[in-house]
Design a protein around this motif. Structure first.
Motif, PDB file in Angstrom:
ATOM      1  N   ALA A   1       0.401 -16.403   2.406  1.00  0.00           N
ATOM      2  CA  ALA A   1       0.340 -17.743   1.803  1.00  0.00           C
ATOM      3  C   ALA A   1       1.592 -18.033   0.969  1.00  0.00           C
ATOM      4  O   ALA A   1       1.903 -19.192   0.678  1.00  0.00           O
ATOM      5  CB  ALA A   1      -0.907 -17.886   0.935  1.00  0.00           C
ATOM      6  N   VAL A   2       2.296 -16.972   0.588  1.00  0.00           N
ATOM      7  CA  VAL A   2       3.504 -17.118  -0.241  1.00  0.00           C
ATOM      8  C   VAL A   2       4.689 -16.338   0.336  1.00  0.00           C
ATOM      9  O   VAL A   2       5.662 -16.052  -0.362  1.00  0.00           O
ATOM     10  CB  VAL A   2       3.243 -16.666  -1.704  1.00  0.00           C
ATOM     11  CG1 VAL A   2       2.333 -17.662  -2.425  1.00  0.00           C
ATOM     12  CG2 VAL A   2       2.631 -15.266  -1.757  1.00  0.00           C
ATOM     13  N   GLY A   3       4.604 -16.016   1.629  1.00  0.00           N
ATOM     14  CA  GLY A   3       5.603 -15.145   2.246  1.00  0.00           C
ATOM     15  C   GLY A   3       7.014 -15.700   2.252  1.00  0.00           C
ATOM     16  O   GLY A   3       7.987 -14.947   2.272  1.00  0.00           O
ATOM     17  N   ASN A   4       7.139 -17.029   2.219  1.00  0.00           N
ATOM     18  CA  ASN A   4       8.494 -17.585   2.284  1.00  0.00           C
ATOM     19  C   ASN A   4       9.205 -17.667   0.928  1.00  0.00           C
ATOM     20  O   ASN A   4      10.303 -18.210   0.839  1.00  0.00           O
ATOM     21  CB  ASN A   4       8.498 -18.941   3.001  1.00  0.00           C
ATOM     22  CG  ASN A   4       8.686 -18.750   4.512  1.00  0.00           C
ATOM     23  OD1 ASN A   4       9.059 -17.657   4.979  1.00  0.00           O
ATOM     24  ND2 ASN A   4       8.426 -19.789   5.293  1.00  0.00           N
ATOM     25  N   TYR A   5       8.577 -17.082  -0.122  1.00  0.00           N
ATOM     26  CA  TYR A   5       9.368 -16.835  -1.331  1.00  0.00           C
ATOM     27  C   TYR A   5      10.342 -15.671  -1.106  1.00  0.00           C
ATOM     28  O   TYR A   5      11.252 -15.463  -1.913  1.00  0.00           O
ATOM     29  CB  TYR A   5       8.463 -16.517  -2.526  1.00  0.00           C
ATOM     30  CG  TYR A   5       7.832 -17.745  -3.153  1.00  0.00           C
ATOM     31  CD1 TYR A   5       8.556 -18.538  -4.032  1.00  0.00           C
ATOM     32  CD2 TYR A   5       6.521 -18.100  -2.858  1.00  0.00           C
ATOM     33  CE1 TYR A   5       7.990 -19.670  -4.607  1.00  0.00           C
ATOM     34  CE2 TYR A   5       5.945 -19.225  -3.425  1.00  0.00           C
ATOM     35  CZ  TYR A   5       6.684 -20.016  -4.297  1.00  0.00           C
ATOM     36  OH  TYR A   5       6.121 -21.132  -4.862  1.00  0.00           O
ATOM     37  N   GLU A   6      10.117 -14.937  -0.028  1.00  0.00           N
ATOM     38  CA  GLU A   6      11.001 -13.806   0.280  1.00  0.00           C
ATOM     39  C   GLU A   6      12.229 -14.324   1.027  1.00  0.00           C
ATOM     40  O   GLU A   6      12.412 -14.090   2.218  1.00  0.00           O
ATOM     41  CB  GLU A   6      10.232 -12.760   1.084  1.00  0.00           C
ATOM     42  CG  GLU A   6       9.069 -12.179   0.285  1.00  0.00           C
ATOM     43  CD  GLU A   6       8.082 -11.392   1.133  1.00  0.00           C
ATOM     44  OE1 GLU A   6       8.511 -10.622   2.006  1.00  0.00           O
ATOM     45  OE2 GLU A   6       6.858 -11.550   0.915  1.00  0.00           O
ATOM     46  N   THR A   7      13.065 -15.029   0.303  1.00  0.00           N
ATOM     47  CA  THR A   7      14.242 -15.668   0.892  1.00  0.00           C
ATOM     48  C   THR A   7      15.368 -14.647   1.080  1.00  0.00           C
ATOM     49  O   THR A   7      15.387 -13.607   0.413  1.00  0.00           O
ATOM     50  CB  THR A   7      14.726 -16.802  -0.028  1.00  0.00           C
ATOM     51  OG1 THR A   7      14.833 -16.282  -1.362  1.00  0.00           O
ATOM     52  CG2 THR A   7      13.736 -17.953  -0.035  1.00  0.00           C
ATOM     53  N   PRO A   8      16.301 -14.940   1.977  1.00  0.00           N
ATOM     54  CA  PRO A   8      17.401 -14.002   2.229  1.00  0.00           C
ATOM     55  C   PRO A   8      18.144 -13.595   0.950  1.00  0.00           C
ATOM     56  O   PRO A   8      18.566 -12.447   0.818  1.00  0.00           O
ATOM     57  CB  PRO A   8      18.317 -14.782   3.178  1.00  0.00           C
ATOM     58  CG  PRO A   8      17.419 -15.745   3.870  1.00  0.00           C
ATOM     59  CD  PRO A   8      16.361 -16.112   2.871  1.00  0.00           C
ATOM     60  N   ASP A   9      18.284 -14.511  -0.008  1.00  0.00           N
ATOM     61  CA  ASP A   9      19.029 -14.160  -1.222  1.00  0.00           C
ATOM     62  C   ASP A   9      18.228 -13.254  -2.159  1.00  0.00           C
ATOM     63  O   ASP A   9      18.801 -12.637  -3.052  1.00  0.00           O
ATOM     64  CB  ASP A   9      19.488 -15.418  -1.965  1.00  0.00           C
ATOM     65  CG  ASP A   9      18.313 -16.283  -2.401  1.00  0.00           C
ATOM     66  OD1 ASP A   9      17.460 -16.595  -1.537  1.00  0.00           O
ATOM     67  OD2 ASP A   9      18.216 -16.613  -3.600  1.00  0.00           O
ATOM     68  N   ARG A  10      16.923 -13.176  -1.980  1.00  0.00           N
ATOM     69  CA  ARG A  10      16.100 -12.310  -2.841  1.00  0.00           C
ATOM     70  C   ARG A  10      15.835 -10.947  -2.222  1.00  0.00           C
ATOM     71  O   ARG A  10      15.514  -9.996  -2.939  1.00  0.00           O
ATOM     72  CB  ARG A  10      14.748 -12.972  -3.124  1.00  0.00           C
ATOM     73  CG  ARG A  10      14.816 -14.183  -4.017  1.00  0.00           C
ATOM     74  CD  ARG A  10      13.400 -14.583  -4.481  1.00  0.00           C
ATOM     75  NE  ARG A  10      13.456 -15.772  -5.322  1.00  0.00           N
ATOM     76  CZ  ARG A  10      12.847 -16.930  -5.045  1.00  0.00           C
ATOM     77  NH1 ARG A  10      12.128 -17.049  -3.949  1.00  0.00           N
ATOM     78  NH2 ARG A  10      12.958 -17.961  -5.862  1.00  0.00           N
ATOM     79  N   THR A  11      15.874 -10.881  -0.887  1.00  0.00           N
ATOM     80  CA  THR A  11      15.512  -9.628  -0.205  1.00  0.00           C
ATOM     81  C   THR A  11      16.759  -8.847   0.162  1.00  0.00           C
ATOM     82  O   THR A  11      17.797  -9.451   0.440  1.00  0.00           O
ATOM     83  CB  THR A  11      14.706  -9.928   1.074  1.00  0.00           C
ATOM     84  OG1 THR A  11      15.484 -10.823   1.879  1.00  0.00           O
ATOM     85  CG2 THR A  11      13.377 -10.562   0.750  1.00  0.00           C
ATOM     86  N   PRO A  12      16.723  -7.509   0.236  1.00  0.00           N
ATOM     87  CA  PRO A  12      15.563  -6.663  -0.041  1.00  0.00           C
ATOM     88  C   PRO A  12      15.409  -6.304  -1.513  1.00  0.00           C
ATOM     89  O   PRO A  12      14.501  -5.561  -1.857  1.00  0.00           O
ATOM     90  CB  PRO A  12      15.870  -5.403   0.778  1.00  0.00           C
ATOM     91  CG  PRO A  12      17.362  -5.284   0.694  1.00  0.00           C
ATOM     92  CD  PRO A  12      17.878  -6.700   0.670  1.00  0.00           C
TER      93      PRO A  12
END
Lengths: 258, 258
Positions: A118-129
């Motif tokens: 439900a919140v998976g797209n807070y994992e943006t390229p600039d935040r991951t890994p």
């Protein structure tokens, strides 16, 4: 004895994690779309309390919630890659059927299996890994707006909206548990994201037991173990529900290296 | 000339407010479930650009979004008291059909008519009627979780979740406009809540024009005039979209007393 607790999707992974650990402690009414094999039913639950019911069947759901004091609603299409037609029917319409019936029947507590998706797209390229690592301080805490990473996640976020509505209108206590990565025995190997959102079977059962025993109004909490790596806060689950997880994926990381 | 703008639900109240004020300024493609009578079609829009289409018809929707640069999606069951079966089909499934088709077709901008009913249950007994009055400082600003006051509002909150998903996955610019109380000519009389969330036809058309011209990623804004009484912030709409409303329900209140 207390009135029974209705568990929908009892044969699924979350349902089995719950029943394995606290199956002997409650008077269960078990629902699953498929007939449950005997190995999936705790000792002491009689045949009359086990129902093969599709949650889109309104009449059968109304019968199932009658006389229960609490509902743990897990049933739905569990596939992150599920197509829209299936999540619309099983997860959105199905959840509406269950939560409406529960509210109208005067059920006291309702726990809904929401999801990390439900919140998976807070994992943006600039935040991951980075966000998956112990030293990173980024946290989601359940007050943020949904940001689903698939249509399954969108359907779970919709479930949270529907439970909010029925909580407000009927006063039924509601907790939405955004479940992380539930695996048996061992956290995911070589998968930082999975280790960060690991939920052990034991902590899963404990968390849903908290949903049956604590006092709350409307909550959105994260369901993960007390992992060193984490980007979900478990403060709210600790503070309001008394969640006290015993597992931590970091305890297994040395083993991985051996 | 620029590529056309698709307007779904063109014959409804919001659609007509838009077309009355900026109908001559864009190349429109108009969609409505019912055939549009001539008085609802701006001069200069030819027959080939007017389509009687139900938004749950996937193929027709795919054809309708083809070659447009922007979509203003208003179609759906507009009744706050609409039953679940209708909002599930028309507002949830229908909006999914439109937003998916738009994203896949490469549409640049997508404005969705969300609603004050998506957050109506923030109007709790302890806050009302104070929150409807000019001196009260309570504000909703679009960062709060949905809290619908009916199933129509729940369906609109679901639309916001779906547009978020398609924004994240396709990069399409999305703005959700939580529309207040749209009335023609005059704000609601003897209805504090309606005066607090009044949206004049002129400000409505201007706000949706901003959605066509501004640069944005993903937004949730409130669509109300610059009323003295307000509990919705219009700061975000001003700052990001350049919304500059000219009307204020307070200017009509003296008239009411005469």
């Amino acid at each position: 004895m207390d009135d029974p607790v209705l568990l929908t999707g009892a044969g699924g992974r979350v349902g089995q994690a719950i029943l394995r650990h606290i199956g002997a402690d409650y008077d269960w009414r078990l629902l699953d779309r498929e007939p449950l094999s005997n190995d999936k039913i705790p000792e002491g639950v009689d045949e009359a309390s086990v129902h093969a019911v599709d949650i889109t069947d309104e009449e059968a759901v109304e019968e199932a919630v009658s006389g229960v004091r609490a509902v743990i609603h897990l049933a739905g299409d569990p596939r992150p890659e599920a197509p829209w037609s299936s999540v619309l029917r099983n997860n959105i319409d199905g959840t509406h059927t269950v939560v409406r019936a529960a509210a109208e029947a005067g059920v006291e507590k309702f726990a809904f299996a929401s999801s990390n998706h439900a919140v998976g797209n807070y994992e943006t390229p600039d935040r991951t890994p980075d966000m998956y690592r112990p030293e990173d301080e980024f946290r989601l805490d359940g007050t943020e707006l949904p940001r689903p990473s698939n249509l399954y996640g969108a359907s779970k976020a919709t479930g949270e909206v529907l439970t909010r509505y029925y909580h407000d209108e009927y006063g039924m206590s509601v907790v939405n548990v955004r479940i992380g990565n539930l695996t048996e025995g061992h956290p995911p190997i070589d998968y930082e994201r999975g280790q960060a959102m690991w939920l052990s079977y034991k902590d899963c059962a404990h968390l849903f037991e908290c949903c049956l025993t604590a006092d709350y109004d409307f909550e959105i909490v994260y369901g993960i173990s007390d992992n060193d790596r984490k980007y979900y806060s478990i403060d709210r689950a600790r503070d309001v529900l008394g969640f006290s997880p015993v597992d931590n994926s970091a305890e297994f990381e040395d083993e991985d290296d051996e």
